[in-house]
Scaffold this motif. Structure first.
Motif, PDB file in Angstrom:
ATOM      1  N   ARG A 112     -10.760   5.620   2.274  1.00  0.00           N
ATOM      2  CA  ARG A 112      -9.866   6.760   2.183  1.00  0.00           C
ATOM      3  C   ARG A 112     -10.527   8.009   1.631  1.00  0.00           C
ATOM      4  O   ARG A 112     -10.153   9.114   1.970  1.00  0.00           O
ATOM      5  CB  ARG A 112      -8.671   6.423   1.273  1.00  0.00           C
ATOM      6  N   ARG A 172      -8.839  -3.264  -0.718  1.00  0.00           N
ATOM      7  CA  ARG A 172     -10.057  -2.684  -1.292  1.00  0.00           C
ATOM      8  C   ARG A 172     -10.834  -1.917  -0.227  1.00  0.00           C
ATOM      9  O   ARG A 172     -11.338  -0.807  -0.475  1.00  0.00           O
ATOM     10  CB  ARG A 172     -10.916  -3.792  -1.894  1.00  0.00           C
ATOM     11  N   ASP A 186       0.850  -1.188   0.000  1.00  0.00           N
ATOM     12  CA  ASP A 186       0.000   0.000   0.000  1.00  0.00           C
ATOM     13  C   ASP A 186       0.890   1.244   0.000  1.00  0.00           C
ATOM     14  O   ASP A 186       1.478   1.597   1.023  1.00  0.00           O
ATOM     15  CB  ASP A 186      -0.894  -0.030   1.243  1.00  0.00           C
ATOM     16  N   VAL A 241      -7.230  11.378   1.286  1.00  0.00           N
ATOM     17  CA  VAL A 241      -6.457  10.139   1.195  1.00  0.00           C
ATOM     18  C   VAL A 241      -5.569   9.980   2.420  1.00  0.00           C
ATOM     19  O   VAL A 241      -4.940  10.933   2.874  1.00  0.00           O
ATOM     20  CB  VAL A 241      -5.602  10.118  -0.086  1.00  0.00           C
ATOM     21  N   VAL A 272      -9.067   1.402   0.506  1.00  0.00           N
ATOM     22  CA  VAL A 272      -9.252   2.381  -0.559  1.00  0.00           C
ATOM     23  C   VAL A 272     -10.636   3.006  -0.482  1.00  0.00           C
ATOM     24  O   VAL A 272     -10.799   4.221  -0.639  1.00  0.00           O
ATOM     25  CB  VAL A 272      -9.023   1.731  -1.938  1.00  0.00           C
TER      26      VAL A 272
END
Length: 221
Positions: free
Chosen positions: A180, A174, A9, A186, A177
């Protein structure tokens, strides 16, 4: 049957190199060989640096296996791409074919030393008996046979490097993400450590119940 994979990541990697150190220490990797390394792009550019930990990705269609003239590469039942050093002739074809630079020659001295190729084993040892001295000397520790994950993934301080069943770690990434958000929402270093340098991080949650700094769900005000 589990298919073992790595995922890194980039939003969590802080270039600490603990994964590199853990790998070399756990497997007593030969001098001049880095089975794992951390690559940083846009180094020094504020707000644009991204780091990622790279090693053998244990490809489902591994190019190293395709080009090896003596077929020293093989795939374990867990999908880990391993190689037999007794069969390897040190031709180096695999090092040219691999897009990740995983297979490497050991080096010793100013001009290096060609010999048997070495690469990441996902801490799964080699063709010798699991846990044997011969296996450790050639390939390092067989942590998978002990029911453990690779040392690099276990030592990652921010859990940026994930190792394990491909479907499971893909679901983990997943989920991250999706939580985020986008743009300034983010996750970064602060979220990886559970805190943020942004002064707004201590502000009450937004009306929709989402903390815009961390992207985590909170109680509606």
């Amino acid at each position: 049957m589990a298919r073992m994979k790595f995922i890194c990541d980039a939003e969590r990697c802080i270039e600490c190199n603990s994964c590199v150190t853990a790998c070399k220490n756990e497997n007593e990797v030969p001098w001049g060989v880095n089975r794992r390394r951390v690559v940083t792009v846009n180094d020094g550019v504020v707000g644009q640096e991204k780091s990622i930990s790279v090693a053998c990705m244990h490809c489902s269609d591994a190019p190293c296996m395709a080009v090896c003239p003596v077929d020293c590469f093989y795939r374990s039942d867990e999908g880990v791409v391993l190689h037999n050093k007794d069969t390897c002739i040190g031709c180096g074809y695999c090092s040219y074919a691999c897009p990740f630079g995983a297979p490497q020659f050991p080096s010793n001295g100013q001009f290096g030393l060609r010999g048997k190729m070495d690469k990441c084993t996902f801490c799964a040892g080699g063709p010798e008996e699991s846990g044997s001295k011969a296996e450790f000397e050639k390939y390092g520790r067989n942590r998978l046979a002990e029911g453990k994950l690779p040392a690099c993934a276990e030592m990652c301080s921010t859990k940026a490097l994930l190792g394990g069943d491909g479907d499971t770690i893909a679901d983990i990434l997943r989920t991250r993400v999706l939580r985020r958000g986008k743009g300034s929402e983010v996750w970064g270093w602060g979220t990886a450590y559970g805190k943020s340098h942004n002064p707004d991080a201590t502000a009450p949650n937004k009306p929709n119940g989402t903390n815009q700094t961390t992207g985590t769900i909170g109680t509606k005000s």
